[in-house]
Design an enzyme around this catalytic site. Structure first.
Site, PDB file in Angstrom:
ATOM      1  N   ASP A  11       0.835  -1.200   0.000  1.00 33.71           N
ATOM      2  CA  ASP A  11       0.000   0.000   0.000  1.00 33.71           C
ATOM      3  C   ASP A  11       0.868   1.248   0.000  1.00 33.71           C
ATOM      4  O   ASP A  11       1.814   1.372   0.796  1.00 33.71           O
ATOM      5  CB  ASP A  11      -0.903   0.032   1.237  1.00 33.71           C
ATOM      6  CG  ASP A  11      -1.979  -1.038   1.198  1.00 33.71           C
ATOM      7  OD1 ASP A  11      -2.185  -1.639   0.130  1.00 33.71           O
ATOM      8  OD2 ASP A  11      -2.621  -1.251   2.249  1.00 33.71           O
ATOM      9  N   LYS A  38      -6.027  -7.278   0.115  1.00 35.62           N
ATOM     10  CA  LYS A  38      -7.134  -7.800   0.922  1.00 35.62           C
ATOM     11  C   LYS A  38      -6.840  -9.198   1.447  1.00 35.62           C
ATOM     12  O   LYS A  38      -7.156  -9.519   2.596  1.00 35.62           O
ATOM     13  CB  LYS A  38      -8.436  -7.786   0.118  1.00 35.62           C
ATOM     14  CG  LYS A  38      -8.874  -6.381  -0.306  1.00 35.62           C
ATOM     15  CD  LYS A  38     -10.307  -6.352  -0.785  1.00 35.62           C
ATOM     16  CE  LYS A  38     -11.269  -6.528   0.363  1.00 35.62           C
ATOM     17  NZ  LYS A  38     -11.187  -5.451   1.353  1.00 35.62           N
ATOM     18  N   GLU A 137      -9.717  -9.749  -5.252  1.00 29.70           N
ATOM     19  CA  GLU A 137      -8.650  -8.931  -5.821  1.00 29.70           C
ATOM     20  C   GLU A 137      -7.716  -9.745  -6.715  1.00 29.70           C
ATOM     21  O   GLU A 137      -6.682  -9.245  -7.119  1.00 29.70           O
ATOM     22  CB  GLU A 137      -7.834  -8.256  -4.713  1.00 29.70           C
ATOM     23  CG  GLU A 137      -8.448  -6.966  -4.223  1.00 29.70           C
ATOM     24  CD  GLU A 137      -7.523  -6.195  -3.298  1.00 29.70           C
ATOM     25  OE1 GLU A 137      -7.720  -4.983  -3.181  1.00 29.70           O
ATOM     26  OE2 GLU A 137      -6.612  -6.799  -2.679  1.00 29.70           O
ATOM     27  N   THR A 214     -21.736  -5.791   6.863  1.00 29.23           N
ATOM     28  CA  THR A 214     -21.106  -4.852   7.777  1.00 29.23           C
ATOM     29  C   THR A 214     -21.656  -3.457   7.532  1.00 29.23           C
ATOM     30  O   THR A 214     -21.877  -3.043   6.384  1.00 29.23           O
ATOM     31  CB  THR A 214     -19.580  -4.848   7.605  1.00 29.23           C
ATOM     32  OG1 THR A 214     -19.250  -4.504   6.251  1.00 29.23           O
ATOM     33  CG2 THR A 214     -19.010  -6.229   7.916  1.00 29.23           C
ATOM     34  N   GLY A 219     -22.392  -1.346  13.261  1.00 31.03           N
ATOM     35  CA  GLY A 219     -22.142  -2.752  13.567  1.00 31.03           C
ATOM     36  C   GLY A 219     -22.312  -3.661  12.367  1.00 31.03           C
ATOM     37  O   GLY A 219     -21.868  -3.347  11.264  1.00 31.03           O
ATOM     38  N   ASP A 240      -8.546   6.319  10.136  1.00 33.86           N
ATOM     39  CA  ASP A 240      -8.327   5.740   8.810  1.00 33.86           C
ATOM     40  C   ASP A 240      -9.117   4.437   8.747  1.00 33.86           C
ATOM     41  O   ASP A 240      -8.894   3.535   9.553  1.00 33.86           O
ATOM     42  CB  ASP A 240      -6.828   5.489   8.616  1.00 33.86           C
ATOM     43  CG  ASP A 240      -6.483   4.846   7.277  1.00 33.86           C
ATOM     44  OD1 ASP A 240      -7.405   4.525   6.516  1.00 33.86           O
ATOM     45  OD2 ASP A 240      -5.285   4.669   7.015  1.00 33.86           O
ATOM     46  N   ASP A 246     -11.313  -5.669   6.151  1.00 32.73           N
ATOM     47  CA  ASP A 246     -10.451  -6.853   6.133  1.00 32.73           C
ATOM     48  C   ASP A 246     -10.232  -7.391   7.541  1.00 32.73           C
ATOM     49  O   ASP A 246     -10.175  -8.612   7.750  1.00 32.73           O
ATOM     50  CB  ASP A 246      -9.115  -6.525   5.489  1.00 32.73           C
ATOM     51  CG  ASP A 246      -9.237  -6.238   4.007  1.00 32.73           C
ATOM     52  OD1 ASP A 246     -10.199  -6.726   3.383  1.00 32.73           O
ATOM     53  OD2 ASP A 246      -8.376  -5.521   3.468  1.00 32.73           O
ATOM     54  N   ALA A 276      -9.449  -1.153  14.278  1.00 33.45           N
ATOM     55  CA  ALA A 276      -8.571  -0.971  13.123  1.00 33.45           C
ATOM     56  C   ALA A 276      -8.677   0.427  12.529  1.00 33.45           C
ATOM     57  O   ALA A 276      -7.814   0.823  11.735  1.00 33.45           O
ATOM     58  CB  ALA A 276      -8.890  -2.015  12.056  1.00 33.45           C
TER      59      ALA A 276
END
Length: 300
Positions: A11, A38, A137, A214, A219, A240, A246, A276
């Site tokens: 990334d 991913k 991906e 999701t 939630g 972020d 993921d 995350a």
């Protein structure tokens, strides 16, 4: 044992005050590089959740490959069935704005070389009691073959519908559990987001599979052939959101592989996905199991 069959990227992340419109240039802030993709993100999330994880993927013959694999290697993900292709390692170019929203362009590189033969080689030995986790991906024929192998072997399979593709709706019923965000599920079901509950019920009745949707700060919801359930998110102020989905998938797979119920697995995954969002980047932001346990136990 969890086998994650999918992409590995490096990334490249730039921060901007706001995301540019088409044709517009905006001033940016910081730039960083971090392991991503991913498949690799979900493999690391499952590993940090406590599972034994095999990651089947491809990287290139360039300097980016070792950078892309660094955290997987450090955390003990099994890379023995990784293939090194005579091409570039996959790259994801990411812009993140001040609110934590992002836009991403993926240049597949070695990921684009993955084939049904990689699935046959990499998934050899998969059997009952194992879990397969796949995304979209890499070329769809490879993903399709992986799901077919899991079905034939009696293994549990999970498909994350990101990024959504033209044949995702055809592919999805091959998986036991499908994980989508609300936009992806709207595309999968052909129904508006406002009709989410009815669309989930109808999709499960039509396919006989389980769907998990999701919902970010709201939630996640699930529908199985036996009924519906919902779990809350852990409230955070996001920095972020790049790796949240993921992380959810990896933690969900790990909890199910450990024999936990779908509801308990979703609770763990929702907390992990929220955590995350507190750190920039995808893999660096994935929380450890102890952090998730502390939140679920009510500890700060």
């Amino acid at each position: 044992m969890i086998t994650v069959f999918g992409s590995t990227n490096l990334d490249q992340v730039g921060t901007v005050g706001r995301l540019p419109r088409p044709g517009e240039t905006v001033a940016g802030g910081t730039f960083s590089m971090a392991p991503g993709g991913k498949g690799a993100n979900q493999a690391l999330a499952a590993r940090r959740a406590g599972a034994r994880v095999l990651h089947v993927s491809a990287v290139g013959a360039d300097a980016f490959a070792d950078m892309a694999l660094a955290l997987l290697e450090r955390d003990g993900v099994d890379l023995s069935r990784l293939r090194r292709a005579d091409t570039a390692t996959g790259i994801a170019m990411i812009f993140v704005d001040a609110a934590g929203e992002n836009v991403i362009a993926v240049l597949p590189g070695a990921n684009g070389t993955m084939s049904p033969e990689d699935a046959e080689r990499g998934l050899a030995g998969l059997g009952p009691g194992d879990t397969l986790l796949v995304q979209q991906e890499i070329p769809q024929p490879a993903t399709r073959r992986a799901l077919e192998i899991a079905r034939r072997a009696g293994a549990r399979s999970l498909l994350n519908t990101a990024p959504f593709l033209s044949d995702t709706a055809e592919l999805a019923p091959l998986a036991d559990i499908v994980v989508a965000n609300e936009t992806e599920f709207s595309l999968l079901s052909g129904r508006p987001i406002a009709a989410l509950d009815a669309a989930m019920r109808d999709w499960v009745e039509r396919t006989g599979r389980t769907i998990v949707v999701t919902l970010g700060p709201d939630g996640a919801r699930a529908r199985t052939p036996q009924g519906a359930l919902a779990v809350p998110a852990h409230e955070v102020t996001p920095v972020d959101t790049v790796g949240a989905g993921d992380t959810f998938c990896g933690y969900l797979a790990a909890a199910l592989d450990a024999g936990l119920s779908l509801e308990t697995a979703m609770r763990r995954a929702a907390v992990a996905g929220s955590l995350a969002c507190l750190t920039p980047g995808a893999q660096p932001a994935i929380p450890l199991a102890a952090q998730v346990d502390a939140i679920l136990a009510g500890r700060p």
